[in-house]
Structure formats: C-alpha cells, structure tokens
Design a protein around this motif. Structure first.
Motif, PDB file in Angstrom:
ATOM      1  N   ALA A   1      29.518  33.911  42.410  1.00  0.00           N
ATOM      2  CA  ALA A   1      29.367  35.088  41.550  1.00  0.00           C
ATOM      3  C   ALA A   1      30.194  36.262  42.065  1.00  0.00           C
ATOM      4  O   ALA A   1      30.853  36.964  41.285  1.00  0.00           O
ATOM      5  CB  ALA A   1      27.890  35.489  41.460  1.00  0.00           C
ATOM      6  N   VAL A   2      30.160  36.478  43.371  1.00  0.00           N
ATOM      7  CA  VAL A   2      30.948  37.566  43.953  1.00  0.00           C
ATOM      8  C   VAL A   2      32.434  37.289  43.788  1.00  0.00           C
ATOM      9  O   VAL A   2      33.218  38.179  43.424  1.00  0.00           O
ATOM     10  CB  VAL A   2      30.586  37.771  45.436  1.00  0.00           C
ATOM     11  CG1 VAL A   2      31.549  38.758  46.089  1.00  0.00           C
ATOM     12  CG2 VAL A   2      29.151  38.272  45.571  1.00  0.00           C
ATOM     13  N   THR A   3      32.844  36.056  44.046  1.00  0.00           N
ATOM     14  CA  THR A   3      34.258  35.695  43.889  1.00  0.00           C
ATOM     15  C   THR A   3      34.744  35.997  42.476  1.00  0.00           C
ATOM     16  O   THR A   3      35.782  36.644  42.283  1.00  0.00           O
ATOM     17  CB  THR A   3      34.460  34.201  44.186  1.00  0.00           C
ATOM     18  OG1 THR A   3      34.112  33.941  45.543  1.00  0.00           O
ATOM     19  CG2 THR A   3      35.908  33.794  43.963  1.00  0.00           C
TER      20      THR A   3
ATOM     21  N   LEU B   1      38.452  34.716  46.998  1.00  0.00           N
ATOM     22  CA  LEU B   1      37.843  33.488  47.502  1.00  0.00           C
ATOM     23  C   LEU B   1      37.299  33.681  48.914  1.00  0.00           C
ATOM     24  O   LEU B   1      36.222  33.192  49.255  1.00  0.00           O
ATOM     25  CB  LEU B   1      38.865  32.350  47.490  1.00  0.00           C
ATOM     26  CG  LEU B   1      39.231  31.775  46.122  1.00  0.00           C
ATOM     27  CD1 LEU B   1      40.386  30.789  46.270  1.00  0.00           C
ATOM     28  CD2 LEU B   1      38.034  31.104  45.482  1.00  0.00           C
ATOM     29  N   VAL B   2      38.044  34.415  49.723  1.00  0.00           N
ATOM     30  CA  VAL B   2      37.597  34.690  51.092  1.00  0.00           C
ATOM     31  C   VAL B   2      36.343  35.559  51.067  1.00  0.00           C
ATOM     32  O   VAL B   2      35.411  35.348  51.856  1.00  0.00           O
ATOM     33  CB  VAL B   2      38.722  35.370  51.897  1.00  0.00           C
ATOM     34  CG1 VAL B   2      38.243  35.709  53.303  1.00  0.00           C
ATOM     35  CG2 VAL B   2      39.953  34.468  51.962  1.00  0.00           C
ATOM     36  N   VAL B   3      36.299  36.519  50.158  1.00  0.00           N
ATOM     37  CA  VAL B   3      35.106  37.357  50.018  1.00  0.00           C
ATOM     38  C   VAL B   3      33.904  36.507  49.598  1.00  0.00           C
ATOM     39  O   VAL B   3      32.796  36.692  50.093  1.00  0.00           O
ATOM     40  CB  VAL B   3      35.352  38.483  48.998  1.00  0.00           C
ATOM     41  CG1 VAL B   3      34.067  39.284  48.759  1.00  0.00           C
ATOM     42  CG2 VAL B   3      36.459  39.422  49.488  1.00  0.00           C
ATOM     43  N   GLY B   4      34.131  35.555  48.711  1.00  0.00           N
ATOM     44  CA  GLY B   4      33.051  34.660  48.308  1.00  0.00           C
ATOM     45  C   GLY B   4      32.517  33.847  49.467  1.00  0.00           C
ATOM     46  O   GLY B   4      31.301  33.647  49.607  1.00  0.00           O
ATOM     47  N   VAL B   5      33.414  33.363  50.323  1.00  0.00           N
ATOM     48  CA  VAL B   5      32.985  32.631  51.518  1.00  0.00           C
ATOM     49  C   VAL B   5      32.173  33.546  52.437  1.00  0.00           C
ATOM     50  O   VAL B   5      31.175  33.124  53.040  1.00  0.00           O
ATOM     51  CB  VAL B   5      34.205  32.050  52.262  1.00  0.00           C
ATOM     52  CG1 VAL B   5      33.792  31.471  53.619  1.00  0.00           C
ATOM     53  CG2 VAL B   5      34.871  30.974  51.416  1.00  0.00           C
ATOM     54  N   LEU B   6      32.592  34.800  52.547  1.00  0.00           N
ATOM     55  CA  LEU B   6      31.844  35.778  53.350  1.00  0.00           C
ATOM     56  C   LEU B   6      30.419  35.929  52.830  1.00  0.00           C
ATOM     57  O   LEU B   6      29.456  35.918  53.609  1.00  0.00           O
ATOM     58  CB  LEU B   6      32.573  37.124  53.316  1.00  0.00           C
ATOM     59  CG  LEU B   6      31.842  38.328  53.895  1.00  0.00           C
ATOM     60  CD1 LEU B   6      31.548  38.133  55.380  1.00  0.00           C
ATOM     61  CD2 LEU B   6      32.657  39.600  53.667  1.00  0.00           C
TER      62      LEU B   6
ATOM     63  N   VAL C   1      34.855  39.752  41.615  1.00  0.00           N
ATOM     64  CA  VAL C   1      36.020  40.422  42.212  1.00  0.00           C
ATOM     65  C   VAL C   1      37.296  40.073  41.441  1.00  0.00           C
ATOM     66  O   VAL C   1      38.139  40.941  41.195  1.00  0.00           O
ATOM     67  CB  VAL C   1      36.160  40.060  43.702  1.00  0.00           C
ATOM     68  CG1 VAL C   1      37.463  40.604  44.276  1.00  0.00           C
ATOM     69  CG2 VAL C   1      34.967  40.606  44.492  1.00  0.00           C
ATOM     70  N   TYR C   2      37.443  38.811  41.059  1.00  0.00           N
ATOM     71  CA  TYR C   2      38.602  38.437  40.247  1.00  0.00           C
ATOM     72  C   TYR C   2      38.624  39.212  38.932  1.00  0.00           C
ATOM     73  O   TYR C   2      39.675  39.681  38.477  1.00  0.00           O
ATOM     74  CB  TYR C   2      38.583  36.939  39.936  1.00  0.00           C
ATOM     75  CG  TYR C   2      39.243  36.072  40.974  1.00  0.00           C
ATOM     76  CD1 TYR C   2      40.577  36.256  41.331  1.00  0.00           C
ATOM     77  CD2 TYR C   2      38.540  35.039  41.584  1.00  0.00           C
ATOM     78  CE1 TYR C   2      41.182  35.449  42.278  1.00  0.00           C
ATOM     79  CE2 TYR C   2      39.139  34.224  42.530  1.00  0.00           C
ATOM     80  CZ  TYR C   2      40.458  34.438  42.879  1.00  0.00           C
ATOM     81  OH  TYR C   2      41.061  33.641  43.828  1.00  0.00           O
ATOM     82  N   ILE C   3      37.456  39.317  38.282  1.00  0.00           N
ATOM     83  CA  ILE C   3      37.380  39.981  36.979  1.00  0.00           C
ATOM     84  C   ILE C   3      37.709  41.463  37.092  1.00  0.00           C
ATOM     85  O   ILE C   3      38.409  42.032  36.253  1.00  0.00           O
ATOM     86  CB  ILE C   3      35.974  39.773  36.376  1.00  0.00           C
ATOM     87  CG1 ILE C   3      35.827  38.309  35.911  1.00  0.00           C
ATOM     88  CG2 ILE C   3      35.715  40.735  35.214  1.00  0.00           C
ATOM     89  CD1 ILE C   3      34.405  37.894  35.651  1.00  0.00           C
ATOM     90  N   ALA C   4      37.208  42.121  38.137  1.00  0.00           N
ATOM     91  CA  ALA C   4      37.395  43.567  38.284  1.00  0.00           C
ATOM     92  C   ALA C   4      38.666  43.930  39.036  1.00  0.00           C
ATOM     93  O   ALA C   4      39.176  45.044  38.896  1.00  0.00           O
ATOM     94  CB  ALA C   4      36.192  44.175  39.006  1.00  0.00           C
ATOM     95  N   GLY C   5      39.194  42.993  39.825  1.00  0.00           N
ATOM     96  CA  GLY C   5      40.235  43.335  40.785  1.00  0.00           C
ATOM     97  C   GLY C   5      41.562  43.760  40.207  1.00  0.00           C
ATOM     98  O   GLY C   5      42.310  44.474  40.868  1.00  0.00           O
ATOM     99  N   PHE C   6      41.875  43.340  38.976  1.00  0.00           N
ATOM    100  CA  PHE C   6      43.167  43.750  38.426  1.00  0.00           C
ATOM    101  C   PHE C   6      43.100  45.145  37.813  1.00  0.00           C
ATOM    102  O   PHE C   6      44.123  45.719  37.452  1.00  0.00           O
ATOM    103  CB  PHE C   6      43.659  42.729  37.383  1.00  0.00           C
ATOM    104  CG  PHE C   6      42.973  42.803  36.054  1.00  0.00           C
ATOM    105  CD1 PHE C   6      43.542  43.500  34.999  1.00  0.00           C
ATOM    106  CD2 PHE C   6      41.751  42.170  35.868  1.00  0.00           C
ATOM    107  CE1 PHE C   6      42.913  43.558  33.762  1.00  0.00           C
ATOM    108  CE2 PHE C   6      41.125  42.225  34.640  1.00  0.00           C
ATOM    109  CZ  PHE C   6      41.703  42.918  33.577  1.00  0.00           C
ATOM    110  N   MET C   7      41.889  45.702  37.719  1.00  0.00           N
ATOM    111  CA  MET C   7      41.710  47.039  37.149  1.00  0.00           C
ATOM    112  C   MET C   7      41.339  48.092  38.189  1.00  0.00           C
ATOM    113  O   MET C   7      41.501  49.290  37.948  1.00  0.00           O
ATOM    114  CB  MET C   7      40.613  47.016  36.073  1.00  0.00           C
ATOM    115  CG  MET C   7      40.923  46.137  34.877  1.00  0.00           C
ATOM    116  SD  MET C   7      39.540  46.110  33.683  1.00  0.00           S
ATOM    117  CE  MET C   7      38.420  44.962  34.503  1.00  0.00           C
TER     118      MET C   7
END
Length: 238
Positions: free
Chosen positions: A51-53, A167-172, A56-62
């Motif tokens: 969910a976090v991964t 992806l790294v944040v999701g692993v975290l 972050v992908y959804i929000a990260g380009f904005m």
C-alpha cells in the motif's frame, strides 16, 4: 492546478490510496466471511508494504509523497520542506485518510454487517496496543517512526535506479511491520490513525462500539517525537 495545489492534492490522493489499500488488507483479514479472513499478521504487513509503495508511486510524480505528518515534520526540520507547508500537508493527509477509510467501508459493506466483534471492526480503521501501557506504547511508536524517518532521510543520500525508490520504501514499511509492529500495530503515521478513527466515529457502522479516543493521542504524539529525533540525528551526522 498550480504547483502548490497539485502538491497538496498529491498528498491527499496518495494518502487516500495508502489507507484504502492498507486498511483494506486489515478489513480483508479481520472481517467475517471475507475470503482472506484469518490470513494473519504477515498478510497485513505485506499488504501495508504494498500500500505504501503504490501510494508513493501514485503521489510521487506530483509531489514529495510524504503521506505522513511525521515524515512531513521530519523533512521540515531538515530543511527539505518549507515550514509554511507543514500544516497544509497534514490537513491534506488527514482528509485523504478519512476518504480512504470510507472507501474501505464501502468495499466491505456486507462484511461489516456480518461482523459483531467491535475490536475487529475498529482495527480496520485505527490502531491499538496489544498490551495497553502508555509508556511502552509511546516508545514503540516513537522507535518505529524513528526508523522510518531516518531511513527515508538516508535514502536521500543514495542513488536509486529511476522508479525504484518507492519499492525500497515499501520494503522499509514491511520490515518495520514485521519487526516492530506487534506491540501497537505500527501506526507510525498520525494521519493513518487519526483520519480513519474520525471515519469510524462518524460512519453508520453496526456493532462499531467505541472509537477509543483515549488512546488516539499515542499514534499522534509518539510518531512526531520519533520523527523529531530522527531528523535531529540526521542533521548531526550530515
């Protein structure tokens, strides 16, 4: 949208997806007659990591995709976010979390009607301690959030292949959940707990019971303390 409006919208939208998918897996595991009922803690932590991964992908380009007031505070302390944006970010994150929880409720509407366990219902919205002890619970949330914020700041000192960072944040998040989450359910995010708890309070849930506001300060205050400690240590080192 203007740059600032788009950034705030990204925090709202990303947090909405975060809660929809994160609390969605909790609902799938804890609500009666769900196909995933009883899948357990590993399923919950895997679901939250994913969910976090995706959030972050959804929000990260904005925008910066904080999706978490504790992260926002930590990055403001280190100078990576203007202080004037802290409150708007937090308001957007909490609003997104409320909407995300409403969508979880709509997704599992029939299953909420089949569930009579008040604690199971509340768990699909807000966190709670396995053993209620204010000191221990605050320490647990603060330590988990310290790991989260310090790791995120450390990631900024590394060069990742484009698109890999979420992806790294999701692993975290998965690691924190598996290793440190068993005590309090690892809110490590004030918006993640506050927004859904507000939704629990106002939604017409049968058998919902009490929203347990007497505990709500722990997943708000403790993550902020952990974020401050992580940011200050980072500043000392860097």
């Amino acid at each position: 949208m203007t740059g600032q409006t788009l950034t705030l919208f990204s925090e709202f939208l990303g947090t909405m997806f975060l809660i929809l998918l994160g609390n969605g897996v909790v609902a799938a595991v804890n609500l009666n007659k769900s196909k995933a009922e009883g899948a357990g803690w590993v399923a919950v932590t895997l679901g939250w990591g994913a969910a976090v991964t995706l959030g972050v992908y959804i929000a990260g380009f904005m925008g910066p995709a904080h999706l978490n007031p504790a992260v926002t505070l930590g990055f403001a302390i280190t100078g990576d976010l203007a202080w004037g944006m802290v409150i708007p970010f937090i308001l957007a994150q909490v609003a997104g979390a409320i909407l995300g929880s409403v969508l979880v409720w709509l997704t599992y509407l029939a299953h909420y009607k089949e569930t009579t366990d008040e604690d199971a219902i509340l768990s699909t919205f807000a966190t709670g301690a396995a053993i209620r002890d204010n000191t221990a619970n605050v320490l647990s949330e603060a330590i988990g959030t310290f790991v989260l914020v310090f790791a995120l700041l450390a990631f900024g000192q590394n060069v990742f292949t484009e698109g890999l960072n979420p992806l790294v944040v999701g692993v975290l998040i998965l690691s924190i959940g598996l290793s440190l989450g068993g005590s309090t359910g690892y809110a490590i995010n004030p918006a993640r707990d506050l927004g859904p708890r507000i939704a629990h309070q106002i939604l017409p849930l049968a058998n919902k019971g009490d929203s347990k506001w007497e505990y709500a300060w722990v997943p708000i205050v403790a993550p902020m303390l952990g974020a401050v400690a992580a940011a200050l240590l980072y500043l000392v080192i860097v």
